[in-house]
Enzyme design. Structure first.
Site, PDB file in Angstrom:
ATOM      1  N   CYS A 129      -1.109   0.802   8.920  1.00  8.75           N
ATOM      2  CA  CYS A 129      -1.911  -0.175   8.181  1.00  8.75           C
ATOM      3  C   CYS A 129      -2.050  -1.358   9.119  1.00  8.75           C
ATOM      4  CB  CYS A 129      -1.200  -0.582   6.891  1.00  8.75           C
ATOM      5  SG  CYS A 129      -1.996  -1.955   6.035  1.00  8.75           S
ATOM      6  N   THR A 130      -3.274  -1.860   9.266  1.00  7.50           N
ATOM      7  CA  THR A 130      -3.480  -2.899  10.290  1.00  7.50           C
ATOM      8  C   THR A 130      -2.799  -4.219   9.940  1.00  7.50           C
ATOM      9  OG1 THR A 130      -5.644  -3.344   9.290  1.00  7.50           O
ATOM     10  CG2 THR A 130      -5.599  -1.932  11.233  1.00  7.50           C
ATOM     11  N   HIS A 131      -2.328  -4.360   8.709  1.00  4.71           N
ATOM     12  CA  HIS A 131      -1.547  -5.546   8.360  1.00  4.71           C
ATOM     13  C   HIS A 131      -0.127  -5.486   8.956  1.00  4.71           C
ATOM     14  CE1 HIS A 131      -4.667  -6.229   5.352  1.00  4.71           C
ATOM     15  NE2 HIS A 131      -4.104  -7.355   5.009  1.00  4.71           N
ATOM     16  N   CYS A 140      -9.222  -0.850   9.674  1.00  7.89           N
ATOM     17  CA  CYS A 140      -8.479  -0.671   8.434  1.00  7.89           C
ATOM     18  C   CYS A 140      -8.183   0.822   8.307  1.00  7.89           C
ATOM     19  CB  CYS A 140      -9.357  -1.148   7.276  1.00  7.89           C
ATOM     20  SG  CYS A 140      -8.691  -0.794   5.650  1.00  7.89           S
ATOM     21  N   ASP A 173     -12.109  -5.265   8.031  1.00 12.45           N
ATOM     22  CA  ASP A 173     -10.879  -4.874   7.323  1.00 12.45           C
ATOM     23  C   ASP A 173     -10.974  -5.430   5.907  1.00 12.45           C
ATOM     24  OD1 ASP A 173      -8.165  -3.984   6.890  1.00 12.45           O
ATOM     25  OD2 ASP A 173      -7.492  -6.053   7.132  1.00 12.45           O
ATOM     26  N   SER A 174     -10.033  -5.024   5.063  1.00  8.84           N
ATOM     27  CA  SER A 174      -9.986  -5.568   3.700  1.00  8.84           C
ATOM     28  C   SER A 174      -9.550  -7.038   3.697  1.00  8.84           C
ATOM     29  CB  SER A 174      -9.011  -4.751   2.867  1.00  8.84           C
ATOM     30  OG  SER A 174      -7.733  -4.792   3.459  1.00  8.84           O
ATOM     31  N   GLU A 229      -0.687 -11.009   3.516  1.00  2.51           N
ATOM     32  CA  GLU A 229      -1.810 -11.881   3.125  1.00  2.51           C
ATOM     33  C   GLU A 229      -1.303 -13.262   2.694  1.00  2.51           C
ATOM     34  OE1 GLU A 229      -5.350 -11.330   2.845  1.00  2.51           O
ATOM     35  OE2 GLU A 229      -5.124  -9.464   3.972  1.00  2.51           O
TER      36      GLU A 229
HETATM   37  N1  DGL Z   1      -5.232  -3.216   6.424  1.00  3.16           N
HETATM   38  C1  DGL Z   1      -5.567  -2.106   5.660  1.00  3.16           C
HETATM   39  C2  DGL Z   1      -5.165  -0.775   6.217  1.00  3.16           C
HETATM   40  O1  DGL Z   1      -5.065  -0.683   7.409  1.00  3.16           O
HETATM   41  C3  DGL Z   1      -5.704  -2.145   4.206  1.00  3.16           C
HETATM   42  C4  DGL Z   1      -4.699  -2.857   3.409  1.00  3.16           C
HETATM   43  C5  DGL Z   1      -5.181  -2.884   2.003  1.00  3.16           C
HETATM   44  O2  DGL Z   1      -6.233  -3.502   1.788  1.00  3.16           O
HETATM   45  O3  DGL Z   1      -4.559  -2.269   1.134  1.00  3.16           O
HETATM   46  O4  DGL Z   1      -4.987   0.177   5.502  1.00  3.16           O
END
Ligand code: DGL
Length: 272
Positions: free
Chosen positions: A185-187, A74, A11-12, A153
């Site tokens: 978004c995985t966040h 991600c 992931d990022s 984050e």
């Molecule tokens: N967690 C990521 C996603 O699922 C990316 C968030 C990001 O780096 O902008 O899109």
């Protein structure tokens, strides 16, 4: 390919930990090599070319461990780079978008589905494309929520600032009466309780992490690649790498993954 080879997950930043955590729960014998691109987060505001270049570097890094499969944990990288990664790899590559789209198409009752995600994922229309392939009758409303990633984050998971921003982002989705909301978004699963509270209990939240881990398990079983051997203590079952800030990442990972002390190492991803 050996069944006891590790699974590569990336992931990022910390968001992919929500997917890694689900893989740990559903297939506990598997070894995982996780990479979080903490030096270059966020991906959601970057171009397709840049996200694809970053993703290819990470896949090359993960392949140095002899991984048997790669999970793109991600949504942004799944939306932008999955095809390019599949074309370049001779091992299976799984993204998070398709599994989440499938669940949303199944659970909606009123045919009104909301997707919250990065600018990139919303702009790519990838969820709309996959959901429409499964059910042409539904309507999909996308809403980019770019401030959620830095809030997560920074660890502001339960915070009045996160609450206020979430209320503003979600107001229009509440107004149009969606009954299903994809956390695209995985966040975002890390602020799930805030999102659930604001949306209300009549809205089903879909977390693609669960479905992705399930699809991974099925795919490995089909290919006879599930690791049958129980993990032995002290053999580094889970390894974490980042492109910056290993200590901060480690603290975060330890707060959401409860499998003992996890350590993280910084590597120079530009070398790959
Ligand atoms: N967690 C990521 C996603 O699922 C990316 C968030 C990001 O780096 O902008 O899109």
């Amino acid at each position: 390919m050996r069944a006891d080879a590790p699974i590569g997950v990336f992931d990022s930043g910390v968001g992919g930990l929500t997917v890694a955590r689900e893989i740990m729960r559903q297939i506990p014998n598997e070894k995982i090599i996780y990479f979080g691109d903490t030096a270059r987060v966020p991906y959601g505001s970057k171009s397709k070319e840049t996200v694809t270049r970053f993703s290819k570097q990470i896949v090359r890094f993960l392949q140095t461990f002899g991984v048997k499969t790669i999970v793109v944990a991600c949504n942004t990288a799944s939306a932008y780079a999955l095809d390019a990664l599949e074309a370049e790899c001779d091992i299976p590559v799984i993204g998070v978008v398709k599994p989440g789209a499938k669940t949303a198409a199944e659970v909606t009752r009123n045919g009104r589905i909301g997707v919250i995600a990065t600018d990139a994922t919303i702009g790519s229309q990838i969820y709309t494309k996959y959901i429409k392939e499964l059910n042409r009758e539904v309507t999909i409303y996308g809403k980019a929520c770019p401030l959620f990633v830095p809030l997560v984050e920074e660890g502001l998971l339960e915070d009045p600032v996160t609450d206020e921003i979430a209320r503003r982002y979600l107001a229009e989705l509440i107004d149009i009466d969606i009954d299903t909301l994809i956390l695209g978004c995985t966040h975002y699963p890390l602020i799930r309780s805030t999102l659930a509270r604001i949306m209300g209990e009549q809205v089903t939240l879909v977390n693609p992490a669960y479905e992705t881990a399930y699809e991974l398990k099925e795919m490995l079983a089909e290919r006879k690649l599930l690791n049958e051997e129980e993990h032995k203590l002290g053999t580094n079952q889970y390894q974490f790498y980042v492109s910056d800030g290993a200590e901060k990442f480690k603290r975060f990972a330890n707060s959401i993954i409860k499998y003992g002390i996890l350590s993280a190492k910084t590597i120079n991803i530009e070398e790959y």
